[in-house]
Each structure stands twice: as C-alpha cells, then as structure tokens.
Design a protein around this motif. Structure first.
Motif, PDB file in Angstrom:
ATOM      1  N   LEU A  68       0.843  -1.190   0.000  1.00 38.94           N
ATOM      2  CA  LEU A  68       0.000   0.000   0.000  1.00 38.94           C
ATOM      3  C   LEU A  68       0.885   1.250   0.000  1.00 38.94           C
ATOM      4  O   LEU A  68       1.983   1.243   0.566  1.00 38.94           O
ATOM      5  CB  LEU A  68      -0.902   0.010   1.233  1.00 38.94           C
ATOM      6  N   PRO A  69       0.440   2.341  -0.625  1.00 41.17           N
ATOM      7  CA  PRO A  69       1.260   3.564  -0.679  1.00 41.17           C
ATOM      8  C   PRO A  69       1.366   4.214   0.697  1.00 41.17           C
ATOM      9  O   PRO A  69       0.575   3.924   1.608  1.00 41.17           O
ATOM     10  CB  PRO A  69       0.489   4.448  -1.663  1.00 41.17           C
ATOM     11  N   PRO A  70       2.327   5.119   0.874  1.00 39.92           N
ATOM     12  CA  PRO A  70       2.548   5.749   2.181  1.00 39.92           C
ATOM     13  C   PRO A  70       1.311   6.425   2.760  1.00 39.92           C
ATOM     14  O   PRO A  70       1.057   6.323   3.968  1.00 39.92           O
ATOM     15  CB  PRO A  70       3.645   6.774   1.889  1.00 39.92           C
ATOM     16  N   SER A  71       0.527   7.119   1.924  1.00 37.06           N
ATOM     17  CA  SER A  71      -0.625   7.860   2.451  1.00 37.06           C
ATOM     18  C   SER A  71      -1.628   6.937   3.120  1.00 37.06           C
ATOM     19  O   SER A  71      -2.225   7.290   4.153  1.00 37.06           O
ATOM     20  CB  SER A  71      -1.304   8.651   1.327  1.00 37.06           C
ATOM     21  N   VAL A  72      -1.834   5.747   2.567  1.00 40.79           N
ATOM     22  CA  VAL A  72      -2.801   4.798   3.137  1.00 40.79           C
ATOM     23  C   VAL A  72      -2.291   4.257   4.467  1.00 40.79           C
ATOM     24  O   VAL A  72      -3.021   4.201   5.467  1.00 40.79           O
ATOM     25  CB  VAL A  72      -3.083   3.656   2.143  1.00 40.79           C
ATOM     26  N   LEU A  73      -1.029   3.843   4.494  1.00 36.70           N
ATOM     27  CA  LEU A  73      -0.462   3.286   5.725  1.00 36.70           C
ATOM     28  C   LEU A  73      -0.401   4.343   6.829  1.00 36.70           C
ATOM     29  O   LEU A  73      -0.700   4.059   7.993  1.00 36.70           O
ATOM     30  CB  LEU A  73       0.940   2.730   5.451  1.00 36.70           C
ATOM     31  N   ILE A  74      -0.036   5.550   6.466  1.00 36.74           N
ATOM     32  CA  ILE A  74       0.057   6.616   7.468  1.00 36.74           C
ATOM     33  C   ILE A  74      -1.327   6.974   8.006  1.00 36.74           C
ATOM     34  O   ILE A  74      -1.501   7.252   9.204  1.00 36.74           O
ATOM     35  CB  ILE A  74       0.760   7.846   6.869  1.00 36.74           C
ATOM     36  N   ALA A  75      -2.330   6.962   7.137  1.00 40.33           N
ATOM     37  CA  ALA A  75      -3.702   7.255   7.596  1.00 40.33           C
ATOM     38  C   ALA A  75      -4.158   6.211   8.608  1.00 40.33           C
ATOM     39  O   ALA A  75      -4.767   6.548   9.639  1.00 40.33           O
ATOM     40  CB  ALA A  75      -4.646   7.299   6.400  1.00 40.33           C
ATOM     41  N   LYS A  76      -3.861   4.940   8.346  1.00 41.38           N
ATOM     42  CA  LYS A  76      -4.245   3.882   9.289  1.00 41.38           C
ATOM     43  C   LYS A  76      -3.453   3.994  10.588  1.00 41.38           C
ATOM     44  O   LYS A  76      -3.995   3.816  11.686  1.00 41.38           O
ATOM     45  CB  LYS A  76      -4.033   2.518   8.638  1.00 41.38           C
ATOM     46  N   ALA A  77      -2.161   4.310  10.463  1.00 43.45           N
ATOM     47  CA  ALA A  77      -1.333   4.471  11.663  1.00 43.45           C
ATOM     48  C   ALA A  77      -1.780   5.690  12.465  1.00 43.45           C
ATOM     49  O   ALA A  77      -1.799   5.667  13.704  1.00 43.45           O
ATOM     50  CB  ALA A  77       0.136   4.607  11.272  1.00 43.45           C
ATOM     51  N   ALA A  78      -2.173   6.762  11.772  1.00 43.16           N
ATOM     52  CA  ALA A  78      -2.608   7.985  12.452  1.00 43.16           C
ATOM     53  C   ALA A  78      -3.901   7.752  13.224  1.00 43.16           C
ATOM     54  O   ALA A  78      -4.064   8.248  14.354  1.00 43.16           O
ATOM     55  CB  ALA A  78      -2.781   9.101  11.436  1.00 43.16           C
ATOM     56  N   ALA A  79      -4.822   7.021  12.610  1.00 44.09           N
ATOM     57  CA  ALA A  79      -6.088   6.725  13.296  1.00 44.09           C
ATOM     58  C   ALA A  79      -5.829   5.902  14.555  1.00 44.09           C
ATOM     59  O   ALA A  79      -6.429   6.143  15.616  1.00 44.09           O
ATOM     60  CB  ALA A  79      -7.027   5.983  12.348  1.00 44.09           C
ATOM     61  N   PHE A  80      -4.907   4.942  14.447  1.00 41.87           N
ATOM     62  CA  PHE A  80      -4.561   4.108  15.607  1.00 41.87           C
ATOM     63  C   PHE A  80      -3.883   4.948  16.685  1.00 41.87           C
ATOM     64  O   PHE A  80      -4.236   4.866  17.871  1.00 41.87           O
ATOM     65  CB  PHE A  80      -3.645   2.971  15.158  1.00 41.87           C
ATOM     66  N   ALA A  81      -2.908   5.776  16.282  1.00 44.28           N
ATOM     67  CA  ALA A  81      -2.165   6.583  17.243  1.00 44.28           C
ATOM     68  C   ALA A  81      -3.062   7.599  17.933  1.00 44.28           C
ATOM     69  O   ALA A  81      -2.906   7.880  19.131  1.00 44.28           O
ATOM     70  CB  ALA A  81      -1.004   7.289  16.545  1.00 44.28           C
ATOM     71  N   GLN A  82      -4.030   8.157  17.213  1.00 40.62           N
ATOM     72  CA  GLN A  82      -4.926   9.143  17.806  1.00 40.62           C
ATOM     73  C   GLN A  82      -5.776   8.504  18.899  1.00 40.62           C
ATOM     74  O   GLN A  82      -6.032   9.129  19.936  1.00 40.62           O
ATOM     75  CB  GLN A  82      -5.823   9.765  16.730  1.00 40.62           C
ATOM     76  N   ARG A  83      -6.196   7.276  18.669  1.00 43.30           N
ATOM     77  CA  ARG A  83      -6.957   6.572  19.711  1.00 43.30           C
ATOM     78  C   ARG A  83      -6.081   6.318  20.935  1.00 43.30           C
ATOM     79  O   ARG A  83      -6.540   6.410  22.077  1.00 43.30           O
ATOM     80  CB  ARG A  83      -7.497   5.249  19.167  1.00 43.30           C
ATOM     81  N   LYS A  84      -4.818   5.998  20.700  1.00 45.47           N
ATOM     82  CA  LYS A  84      -3.903   5.711  21.797  1.00 45.47           C
ATOM     83  C   LYS A  84      -3.518   6.977  22.564  1.00 45.47           C
ATOM     84  O   LYS A  84      -3.465   6.986  23.796  1.00 45.47           O
ATOM     85  CB  LYS A  84      -2.628   5.043  21.262  1.00 45.47           C
ATOM     86  N   GLU A  85      -3.215   8.031  21.816  1.00 46.80           N
ATOM     87  CA  GLU A  85      -2.710   9.256  22.440  1.00 46.80           C
ATOM     88  C   GLU A  85      -3.822  10.217  22.853  1.00 46.80           C
ATOM     89  O   GLU A  85      -3.602  11.123  23.662  1.00 46.80           O
ATOM     90  CB  GLU A  85      -1.763   9.984  21.472  1.00 46.80           C
ATOM     91  N   GLY A  86      -5.005  10.044  22.267  1.00 56.48           N
ATOM     92  CA  GLY A  86      -6.098  10.970  22.544  1.00 56.48           C
ATOM     93  C   GLY A  86      -5.934  12.288  21.820  1.00 56.48           C
ATOM     94  O   GLY A  86      -6.611  13.272  22.149  1.00 56.48           O
ATOM     95  N   LEU A 119       2.896  -1.994  10.723  1.00 56.40           N
ATOM     96  CA  LEU A 119       1.710  -2.362   9.948  1.00 56.40           C
ATOM     97  C   LEU A 119       2.052  -3.432   8.920  1.00 56.40           C
ATOM     98  O   LEU A 119       3.204  -3.548   8.462  1.00 56.40           O
ATOM     99  CB  LEU A 119       1.144  -1.144   9.215  1.00 56.40           C
ATOM    100  N   ASN A 120       1.024  -4.179   8.543  1.00 56.41           N
ATOM    101  CA  ASN A 120       1.153  -5.087   7.415  1.00 56.41           C
ATOM    102  C   ASN A 120       1.118  -4.238   6.142  1.00 56.41           C
ATOM    103  O   ASN A 120       0.127  -3.548   5.892  1.00 56.41           O
ATOM    104  CB  ASN A 120       0.005  -6.098   7.423  1.00 56.41           C
ATOM    105  N   PRO A 121       2.178  -4.248   5.336  1.00 63.01           N
ATOM    106  CA  PRO A 121       2.220  -3.344   4.174  1.00 63.01           C
ATOM    107  C   PRO A 121       1.248  -3.735   3.069  1.00 63.01           C
ATOM    108  O   PRO A 121       1.001  -2.939   2.162  1.00 63.01           O
ATOM    109  CB  PRO A 121       3.670  -3.471   3.689  1.00 63.01           C
ATOM    110  N   TYR A 122       0.653  -4.935   3.146  1.00 59.44           N
ATOM    111  CA  TYR A 122      -0.267  -5.388   2.102  1.00 59.44           C
ATOM    112  C   TYR A 122      -1.708  -4.964   2.364  1.00 59.44           C
ATOM    113  O   TYR A 122      -2.465  -4.682   1.428  1.00 59.44           O
ATOM    114  CB  TYR A 122      -0.217  -6.913   1.972  1.00 59.44           C
ATOM    115  N   ASP A 123      -2.119  -4.928   3.664  1.00 59.29           N
ATOM    116  CA  ASP A 123      -3.511  -4.588   3.971  1.00 59.29           C
ATOM    117  C   ASP A 123      -3.643  -3.444   4.988  1.00 59.29           C
ATOM    118  O   ASP A 123      -4.750  -3.019   5.309  1.00 59.29           O
ATOM    119  CB  ASP A 123      -4.271  -5.823   4.477  1.00 59.29           C
TER     120      ASP A 123
END
Length: 407
Positions: A68-86, A119-123
C-alpha cells in the motif's frame, strides 16, 4: 665450562627484546578493555537474527500483490495513534522492508519520546505499537555500551576504547613477530600451527594464545582497525583520505544536506510522499530492499528517501533528496550509488559491514563471531602466560630439588 656454554641460549637481538617488551606491557595495559570489547563484539554479531525472531511484529507473510502507498499506511497508523494518544500526531517517517517484513511509521508524541506503529504493508493492519525498546533491544543496547564505551559515559569511554584498540593493533603485530620462528623446522611448524592438547595446561594455554592468535590475526586486525574509525574523528578522516583521497565529515556523512527552496510556500502536489514513492519504484524496479521516507519538518527541509537495495548490509545504501514543495530532485554526494563509486570509496562505504562481519552474510558473521571470541581470549591466555612465567609446578620443583641434591 664448555658444556655450560654450549647449553646457553643465544642472546636475543635488541629488536626482539623491544618487540617482546611492547607486546607484554601493552597487552597487560589494554587487556581488560580488549576483553570486554571483543566479547561484546561476538554477542553483537547476531543482533538482527535475535531481534527478528523475538519480535514477531517485524514479520509478515509475503503476498503476490503490491504494498500500500505511504498515504494509506500513514492514515491507518494515524487513526490508531490518535486513539492511543487521545490527540493527533505528526509522523516523521515511514519505512518499507522486503516482501516478508512489516512496514513501520515513526512519530514523537512529546519531546524526548519516540514511538513506532508497525503495519502489514499489504492490507494496512496494525501489528504493534512500539513505545520503547524490546527486551532483546535493551540487552543489545547494553552490549553496545560495553563495546563502544566500556560501559562508561560516551565522552570518556569512546577514547578509552579507541586507544585500547590502537594498542591492541600494536600487540597483534608484535605478537605475530614474536610468533614467527627464527628457523622453520618440523618442531617449530608444529609449535606454530598446532595445539598440543596432550601437553600440560601451561602448554595448552600457550598454544591457544599463539596458534589461535595467528589463525585469527587477519580477521581480528580488520575488525579492530575498522572499529577505531568510530572512536576518533582524526582516524576516520585519515582512513577515509587514505582510501579515497578526500575526507568529509565524521564517518563519511556530510552535514551540508541540500535544502528546499523557501521561495515556494505551498506544495504543488497532493500526496507528495505517494508521488515520490512511486517515482522511486519506477526508477528502481524490483525489490527495493529497505526504503525509508523521512518527511520535512522545517521550512527548508527536503524529503529524504534512503534506499538500501541489499537488506542485511548497509554499504550499498544511498539517499535521494527532493524539494518539499516542487518535488524536484536535489543533487547530493550522498545520492551516489555504490556502483558509481571508486574502489577506495567502495572500501570506505563497506567499513561498518566489515567491522560487524555482515559484509557477505552469515558466513562472515560466523567468522567474525569466532574471531571476536579469539580476540577476547588473547588477553586472558596472555595474562596467564605472564603470571605463571618461571613458576614450576610442585612435582617439577620436587624433581629439580632432588637433582640439585644429587649433584
């Protein structure tokens, strides 16, 4: 009188005596540091394998589809981090591995902290949230502090280790001179190249020092000299100048990175990381190995894309720079590929991989492991030789006493 004279050993030359004196006292002076540095080097050799198998989030199942391209992976990581960090976070980089490795993004939730989302780079599935070193990493951080700084503060420990390694180089050379017999006979060949396991413990210890030291000489010398580079800038610059005819900043990395054009105040493209990622994929078809995209933080910072086409080593690594707004490539000496370097530049680029034994994969790591263990043993066996020099065992003393009474 004639019999006594005939049994006297010929007096050694001044060169031999000076050589033996240097070998003995320099070896004793640096022995403890050399022992720690070599032993920790042997442990350090297999750090990647330990990390890889003790940290399962680094691994994924290879799939027959693109990452997956960087924008997709970063968006998923950002959503996860926001839940963790508030709160929302800014990511500083993203790293892709080979087909069987996870991707990870980095961010700093606050000053002094450094977190990663794997992250899994495929999904894009989140595999792990890393907020500090793992147990294995902590262990190897401890090992590295011994290897690089003798468990001392860096400003003190680095020169102590560097100076001890320079002394170790001298003791290796003087040891080789001491080892070299005056005449080559069957007896001297056996003493020089074979360990007499059936001899007494002193003889075995002497052979372990001399014979193993000879067999490991070239490898230990290469590992030691390549390591001094990281203790002293003057040595690093001199070593680089000797190989390449020029000297840059410490360890060959220039501090004069290219900068983005600040006359442009707004980016010209949406999803610039995706564009650059695709450009790199087009320029370097096939498996890229390890690819890291560092995002600009300051107004004049560029995008930095570091490519290591040969995972497991670093000597082929190069970095390309791109303007943060126009995405125009910015020329840099660090963008030179390994194949474009001169012979001396290639040797200098390979220094770290030579030092840690990973230059040709598992075979050289195993070689470095055993050479480092032998290097650690030399101060120990040498000290034992010195400590028990001239001291006879009780049985030998008894026999000698009886002989003296009879005569």
């Amino acid at each position: 009188m004639s019999n006594r004279k005939s049994t006297e050993k010929p007096r050694r030359s001044l060169f031999r005596r000076m050589n033996e004196w240097l070998h003995l006292w320099l070896g004793l002076a640096s022995g403890i540091v050399v022992f720690v540095v070599c032993l920790t080097a042997a442990l350090w050799v297999f750090r990647y394998e330990v990390w890889y198998f003790t940290e399962p989030y680094q691994r994924v199942e290879a799939q027959n589809k693109p990452f997956l391209p960087p924008s997709v992976l970063i968006a998923k990581a950002a959503a996860f981090a926001q839940r963790k960090e508030g709160k929302g976070v800014e990511f500083t980089s993203i790293t892709y591995g080979t087909s069987e490795k996870s991707a990870f993004t980095n961010y700093t939730p606050e000053k002094g902290k450094f977190y990663s989302v794997y992250l899994n780079p495929y999904d894009g599935r989140v595999l792990y949230h890393k907020t500090g070193p793992s147990t294995a990493e902590s262990f190897f951080i401890f090992v590295r502090s011994g290897h690089r700084f003798f468990f001392l503060p860096q400003k003190i420990g680095s020169p102590v280790v560097g100076a001890s390694c320079i002394i170790f180089v001298i003791t290796l050379i003087t040891g080789l001179i001491w080892w070299y017999p005056k005449k080559w006979t069957k007896s001297t060949r056996d003493k020089s190249f074979k360990i007499k396991w059936k001899g007494n413990w002193k003889r075995v210890n002497l052979d372990l020092h001399n014979v193993l030291g000879f067999y490991a000489f070239i490898v230990v010398l290469a590992l030691t000299i390549s390591g001094i580079v990281y203790s002293f800038d003057w040595f690093d610059r001199g070593y680089q100048w000797l190989l390449t005819g020029k000297a840059t900043a410490s360890h060959g990395h220039s501090d004069d990175h290219p900068h983005s054009d600040t006359t442009f105040t707004h980016p010209l493209y949406d999803q610039p990381a995706d564009i650059l990622w695709q450009r790199i994929r087009n320029d370097h078809p096939g498996d890229l190995g390890r690819l890291n995209i560092s995002f600009p933080e300051e107004a004049n910072d560029p995008y930095e894309i570091t490519i290591n086409p040969q995972d497991g080593t670093i000597y082929k690594t190069f970095t390309r720079f791109f303007d943060r707004n126009t995405l125009a490539e910015l020329p840099s000496e660090e963008s030179k590929k390994f194949e474009e370097m001169s012979t001396g530049e290639k040797l200098y680029a390979m220094n770290f991989d030579i030092h840690v034994g990973q230059i040709y994969g598992l075979p050289t790591r195993i070689l470095a492991f055993f050479a480092s263990l032998i290097g650690a043993s030399l101060p120990v066996t040498g000290f034992i030789i010195w400590w028990f020099r001239g001291k006879k065992s009780g049985k030998v003393k008894s026999v000698a006493a009886k002989r003296s009474v009879v005569t």
